[in-house]
Structures are given as structure tokens and as C-alpha cells.
Design a protein around this motif. Structure first.
Motif, short mmCIF file in Angstrom:
data_model
loop_
_atom_site.label_atom_id
_atom_site.label_comp_id
_atom_site.label_asym_id
_atom_site.label_seq_id
_atom_site.Cartn_x
_atom_site.Cartn_y
_atom_site.Cartn_z
N PHE A 1 -72.95 -10.07 47.97
CA PHE A 1 -73.75 -11.29 48.10
C PHE A 1 -73.53 -11.86 49.49
N ASP A 2 -74.40 -11.48 50.42
CA ASP A 2 -74.25 -11.85 51.83
C ASP A 2 -75.54 -12.51 52.29
N LEU A 3 -75.52 -13.84 52.39
CA LEU A 3 -76.73 -14.57 52.73
C LEU A 3 -77.09 -14.48 54.20
N ALA A 4 -76.23 -13.88 55.01
CA ALA A 4 -76.61 -13.59 56.39
C ALA A 4 -77.75 -12.58 56.45
N ARG A 5 -78.01 -11.89 55.33
CA ARG A 5 -79.11 -10.92 55.26
C ARG A 5 -80.35 -11.50 54.60
N PHE A 6 -80.32 -12.78 54.28
CA PHE A 6 -81.44 -13.40 53.56
C PHE A 6 -82.45 -13.94 54.56
#
Length: 432
Positions: A260-265
Motif C-alpha cells: 500500500f504505497d500512495l506515492a504510486r496513486f
């Protein structure tokens, strides 16, 4: 130092009191009023079941899921983690119903999607009602920056130089978008919402915290505006619907269920509309404009020092020293997210993160907070503070029945300890 931690916390039972930069079109109070009174589920911001449980003065029952039950039995210790709760044991609420404990919908999600874990029930009994103050990780940037500057000498000069260059390069690449967002926040007409979302998506790889802002704005929009039968059923229990943003994240980013890595969102506008049509079609037409207005406001509030005039700040031709003063929130978030990809960060992790955890623990002790929660919204992410002196904590292994409720079956002798669990980040090609 205490003022920074106060600034990072929100009590939704009180009027908005946080200082904000000058020239913003809308105040935090304006947005709070809109979210509470002009959305279908806004009443849950102030009156959620979790908030009512905190201020009741009764023992709190919380769910934590673990893959390390044997290690906990052997050591008698449960370690806390960093992240959105800084240094607390990540849990979700449980509601007593006779002999059973009903999980919050976030807890039900965790148990359903993590079948190899063991559910633990924690009972936290404090000596007084708990102040319902939640920590907003998007407001931690200035603390991240201060901590980094305090321990900067743990890095080599070459590492420091590379880190500064990487942050500056990211700022300069994203500067046109950042300036557009500030103009939006100060009431100046800029690009249409469709173009704004595409520019945001392009800026996320350069300033990864924008992915977190983007996701949290969409989560807020979904949880507060949803009118599905599922959402209404959770609202009847006093809960915001956490399943909505989980589905959004997993649909938007390949492999998000593994890391779960929101830097990729960073979905572009066309993809964003597709995602919402698949989640709740009636919300799709308004989502882009909501992102433009809400994200621009939140970026100004979380990026800039409250002493600044948002209309006078620009990121064009940025230099780090002036921006550390003008935009410590943004610089701190960029450093925090960039430094974790350093080759040596596994050695330095506890140096930086334990320092922040110690400050948070001291603040929570002074404020009477044994169970801090994620204060972006009171959506059910709540933790256990490991060194609160005026509470007792008991823990049981639990079993789930056919209706999804939990039954404590084995009390274990374990304590929540002020030891941060190990943290790992995936390698990146541009690691320092």
C-alpha cells in the motif's frame, strides 16, 4: 515543539482552531461547515460511534490483527509501528453486543482480507474520558523537517547533498502545478478541473506526497457523499464506510494490495472518472471539481507555514533554504518520503522515527490521549499509545463467529511496548 504537535491534531467536537496561511479563499472552518452539514454522511464527523466511545469514559475495546502471535506469546510484548499514527499500535474499534464484540467495518475488512492473521482484542481502561483528538499525518511535515535537520549529521555529506538535490529537482519539476494549486486556494481562476487532475497526476512522481493528498481527498469525497445501501448501513452503526477507499486504491494501482504505497496513486482524469463510475456512478460527475477545490486548499494549509501569505508564495525557481521557511510542511514531507529510500535507511530508521514517537508520546500523555486516532477523519483507524501512565491494557486472542463478531477466548500476558516494529521499503532505482 508542542505547538507543532497541537497543530497536527484535530478535535472534531470543537470548532476549527488551527492557524492557516493568509489569503486563502476558504478557511478550515468553512470547509468543516460544508463537510458536516452539506454532505449525506457529514454528521459522522462529529458524532461517530468511535468519538462517542472515546468521550464516554468506558473501557475501549479494540481489534488488532497480527501474523506474529507466537512471538507475542513468547516475548510478552506487542510492538507499535510508525506511519499515520506515528508510534502507536494500529487498531480498529469493537462494539460490545452482549457476549460478542462487533468489529467496525474497517476491522471487518482487515479480517476478511488478511485471513492468515490472528485477531487480538485489546481492552483499554483509562482513568478519565479520552479527549477525541486525532493526529493528521498530512500536517506532520514541519515535524518531519525539524527531525531531519536535528539528525542530519547522521548522514554523510554526500548523502545530504544527494537528498537535497533530489528534493529540489522534484520541487522544480512540479512547480507549475504547485503554483496553480496555490492560485486556486487563493481564489484566482486557473485551469479547468479536468486539466488540473491531469497536471496533478503528472506531478505525483516528482512530489510523492501529492499522491497521499490526492488519495485522501478522494477518500473523504467517497465516504462523506456515498449513499449506497452499504454506506447507509454502516452510518446507522455510527461508522464511515472504509471499504470505499480500499476499493478505490486497489482498482487504481496495480499491486496496491501487496504494497500500500500512495506515492504510486496518480490516476489521470479519464481514469479517475472510470474508477468512480465503477464505485458509485452518481459521484463521478463532481469528483474532478472537488479534487481541484479541496486539494488546492489542503495543499496550501499543509505545505505552507501558517505565517505565510499563500498569494505571495511561488515554487518557480525554487531554492531550498527559503522554502524550508515558507513551506516547511511540503519540504518535510518530501524529505520524509525520499529519505526512506536511502540505502542506509534501515540503519537510520529508528533514529528518525523514534525521535518523533517520543515527542508524540509526551504530547499524548499531557493531553490525556491513550488511544490516538487518524484525524484526517474519524474513520476508525485508532491506536494504543504504549507508554500512557494512566490506563490499563488487557489482551486476548479472539475467535470469529458465523456473524462476523469476535469472542475473546484466551487472555495472554503481553504488554504494548515503546518499541517500533521494523520497517521496510521497496528498493527504487533512484535510491540514494
Amino acid at each position: 515543539m508542542r505547538d507543532e504537535w497541537e497543530h497536527a491534531h484535530t478535535d472534531y467536537t470543537l470548532p476549527a482552531q488551527r492557524r492557516s496561511p493568509a489569503s486563502l479563499t476558504d478557511s478550515e472552518a468553512d470547509w468543516r461547515d460544508y463537510l458536516e452539514h452539506s454532505t449525506p454522511n457529514g454528521w459522522l464527523i462529529r458524532n461517530s460511534a468511535m468519538t462517542e466511545a472515546l468521550i464516554s469514559g468506558q473501557p475501549l475495546h479494540l481489534l488488532h490483527v497480527t501474523r506474529g502471535i507466537e512471538a507475542i506469546r513468547t516475548s510478552g510484548q506487542v510492538h507499535v509501528s510508525a506511519g499515520c499514527l506515528v508510534g502507536a499500535l494500529y487498531c480498529s474499534p469493537l462494539t460490545p453486543q452482549g457476549e460478542r464484540l462487533r468489529p467496525h467495518n474497517l476491522g471487518a475488512y482487515l479480517m476478511q482480507t488478511k485471513p492468515s492473521t490472528t485477531p487480538l482484542v485489546f481492552e483499554v481502561t483509562a482513568d478519565a474520558p479520552v479527549r477525541p483528538k486525532g493526529i493528521d499525518y498530512l500536517h506532520l511535515g514541519a515535524i518531519h523537517l525539524r527531525t531531519y535537520l536535528r539528525y542530519q549529521n547522521l548522514l554523510t555529506p554526500a548523502e545530504t547533498d544527494q537528498l537535497d538535490r533530489a528534493v529540489l529537482a522534484g520541487l522544480r519539476a512540479a512547480a507549475p502545478f504547485l503554483d496553480v494549486a496555490l492560485r486556486n486556494a487563493t481564489g484566482h481562476a486557473t485551469t479547468p478541473a479536468t486539466e488540473f487532475v491531469d497536471a496533478l497526476a503528472d506531478a505525483v512522481p516528482h512530489v510523492p506526497v501529492l499522491g497521499y493528498l490526492y488519495f485522501e481527498v478522494l477518500s473523504e469525497y467517497l465516504m462523506l457523499h456515498s449513499v449506497t445501501p452499504e454506506t447507509k448501513a454502516y452510518a446507522a452503526e455510527g461508522e464511515l464506510n472504509n471499504w470505499l477507499y480500499k476499493r478505490l486504491a486497489f482498482a487504481a494501482v496495480d499491486g496496491m494490495d501487496q504494497l500500500f504505497d500512495l506515492a504510486r496513486f496518480n490516476p489521470r482524469h479519464h481514469r479517475l472518472v472510470q474508477l468512480f463510475e465503477g464505485l458509485e456512478a452518481d459521484l463521478a460527475p463532481g469528483v474532478a471539481e472537488y479534487v481541484r477545490r479541496r486539494l488546492s486548499h489542503l495543499l496550501a494549509r499543509t505545505a505552507l507555514d501558517p505565517s505565510q501569505d499563500a498569494a505571495a508564495v511561488t515554487f518557480q525557481d525554487a531554492e531550498l533554504d527559503p522554502l524550508r521557511k515558507a513551506a516547511p510542511g511540503l519540504i518535510g514531507q518530501m524529505v520524509f518520503r525520499r529519505i526512506r529510500y536511502m540505502t542506509r535507511y534501515s540503519q537510520l530508521y529508528h533514529c528518525f522515527e523514534k525521535s518523533k514517537a517520543l515527542e508524540a508520546w509526551e504530547y499524548w500523555n499531557g493531553e490525556g490521549i491513550p488511544t490516538p486516532f487518524n484525524g484526517l477523519l474519524p474513520k476508525g483507524e485508532i491506536g494504543i499509545h504504549p507508554v500512557y501512565p494512566r490506563s490499563t491494557v488487557r489482551v486476548w486472542v479472539a475467535e470469529q463467529d458465523g456473524r462476523g463478531c469476535l469472542h475473546p477466548v484466551e487472555e495472554i500476558k503481553a504488554v504494548v511496548t515503546p518499541h517500533l516494529a521494523s520497517w521496510w521499503a521497496p528498493p527504487r532505482q533512484d535510491a540514494i
